[in-house]
Design a protein around this motif. Structure first.
Motif, PDB file in Angstrom:
ATOM      1  N   THR A  68      -3.696  -5.490  -3.554  1.00 14.93           N
ATOM      2  CA  THR A  68      -4.270  -4.662  -4.657  1.00 14.93           C
ATOM      3  C   THR A  68      -4.048  -5.384  -6.067  1.00 14.93           C
ATOM      4  O   THR A  68      -4.860  -4.776  -7.117  1.00 14.93           O
ATOM      5  CB  THR A  68      -2.756  -3.539  -4.960  1.00 14.93           C
ATOM      6  N   ARG A 256      -2.102   1.258   4.493  1.00 18.38           N
ATOM      7  CA  ARG A 256      -1.534   1.683   3.503  1.00 18.38           C
ATOM      8  C   ARG A 256      -0.167   2.648   3.640  1.00 18.38           C
ATOM      9  O   ARG A 256       0.716   2.441   2.896  1.00 18.38           O
ATOM     10  CB  ARG A 256      -2.379   2.093   2.295  1.00 18.38           C
ATOM     11  N   GLU A 283      -9.720   2.098  -7.039  1.00 18.81           N
ATOM     12  CA  GLU A 283     -10.287   0.670  -6.686  1.00 18.81           C
ATOM     13  C   GLU A 283     -11.733   0.574  -6.314  1.00 18.81           C
ATOM     14  O   GLU A 283     -12.436  -0.267  -6.081  1.00 18.81           O
ATOM     15  CB  GLU A 283      -9.337   0.196  -5.369  1.00 18.81           C
TER      16      GLU A 283
END
Length: 320
Positions: A68, A256, A283
């Motif tokens: 991330t 996740r 993202e």
């Protein structure tokens, strides 16, 4: 003396274990329902072998999906970093959880796939692609529910090395992982945590791995290919690509969800759809295909080795 001679003459010759197993005599029909157990055994063994061989690539895929912050590493860079920071054996972290998961998860989905196909009438006529998809999706979801504790343990063990030392869970093996999760988060958490995205992913990926393999193999055989290892290899290679494309977004969401901490303040996602929409918003859409190269690189040997093993087991066990 004659009786002893007769007894000696009728003595049963020594037979190996395989020869002693119950077999169907030529011309004799066996109740097809009695052989359904074979699918469970073949799927368990085949997937455990395939999963163990592909485990390093699966670990790299998980680590890539968890990126991330900072520069994003590709598959080779991530593999190199793992070896550099955790040693070569770091690539095998969680392999025991992976094998245990495959024994349950894939044994159930392979076995249930045969059960559902037979229930749909496969014995009387070839199934349509639509019916194969339904059977595969259903068997995948059932297998994922059964194997969720092992999957949860595997994901956490694989991701542990990426966490700061003070945040690591430090599970010793799958039994330690499952035990600690049950004690600290409750037994129900092993199905509450990530089970829905896991079932969604399994339904999708099983369509690619099982139904697509069935269909690809059928097309190859109808095109003149012989039912042998080259055909099994080709069909499973195509199935691996299809499964990777279909499953990667849900796979990223599952990873996740399973890796987020439940000790307050660390939960970012509330479910599969929320995880996917949040990732796209923060993202970008391509984030759903993080780790795709590693996903396919892992799927390919896993699916190929699994199906070739299963097909060989089918030949060995066909008369059992």
């Amino acid at each position: 003396a004659p009786a002893a001679a007769a007894a000696g003459g009728s003595k049963e010759p020594h037979m190996g274990m395989e020869a002693r197993l119950p077999r169907t005599e030529p011309g004799q029909k066996r109740n097809p329902m009695l052989s359904l157990w074979k699918g469970f055994v073949q799927g368990s063994v085949g997937a455990a072998v395939g999963g163990s061989c592909a485990h390093p690539l699966d670990l790299i895929k998980v680590r890539m999906q968890l990126q991330t912050d900072g520069p994003k590493l590709n598959m080779l860079q991530m593999g190199g970093r793992i070896v550099q920071t955790e040693g070569a054996l770091g690539l095998m972290k969680g392999v025991d959880a992976s094998a245990a998961r495959q024994l349950v998860y894939s044994g159930v989905r392979f076995g249930m796939y045969d059960v559902l196909k037979r229930a749909a009438g496969e014995e009387t006529a070839p199934l349509s692609m639509f019916m194969k998809v339904i059977c595969a999706a259903g068997s995948g979801a059932i297998g994922a529910f059964a194997g969720n504790p092992g999957d949860l343990a595997m994901v956490r063990m694989q991701a542990d090395g990426k966490l700061p030392p003070e945040q690591r869970r430090n599970y010793r093996n799958i039994f330690d992982a499952v035990g600690k999760i049950a004690r600290t988060e409750g037994v129900a958490s092993m199905w509450r945590t990530g089970v829905v995205p896991n079932m969604n992913r399994a339904a999708i990926i099983t369509v690619g791995q099982l139904a697509a393999y069935d269909q690809c193999k059928q097309v190859l055989l109808q095109s003149g290919f012989k039912d042998g290892i080259p055909t099994h290899f080709s069909a499973s290679f195509m199935a691996a690509f299809i499964a990777s494309v279909m499953s990667n977004p849900v796979d990223v969401a599952k990873t996740r969800l399973m890796n987020q901490r439940s000790d307050g303040g660390g939960q970012m996602y509330t479910g599969t759809v929320n995880a996917i929409t949040t990732m796209v918003r923060i993202e970008g859409p391509l984030s759903l295909y993080k780790g795709f190269a590693a996903t396919f690189a892992r799927q390919c040997p896993y699916v190929v080795i699994t199906w070739i093993t299963v097909e060989q087991l089918k030949k060995v066990m066909k008369d059992w």
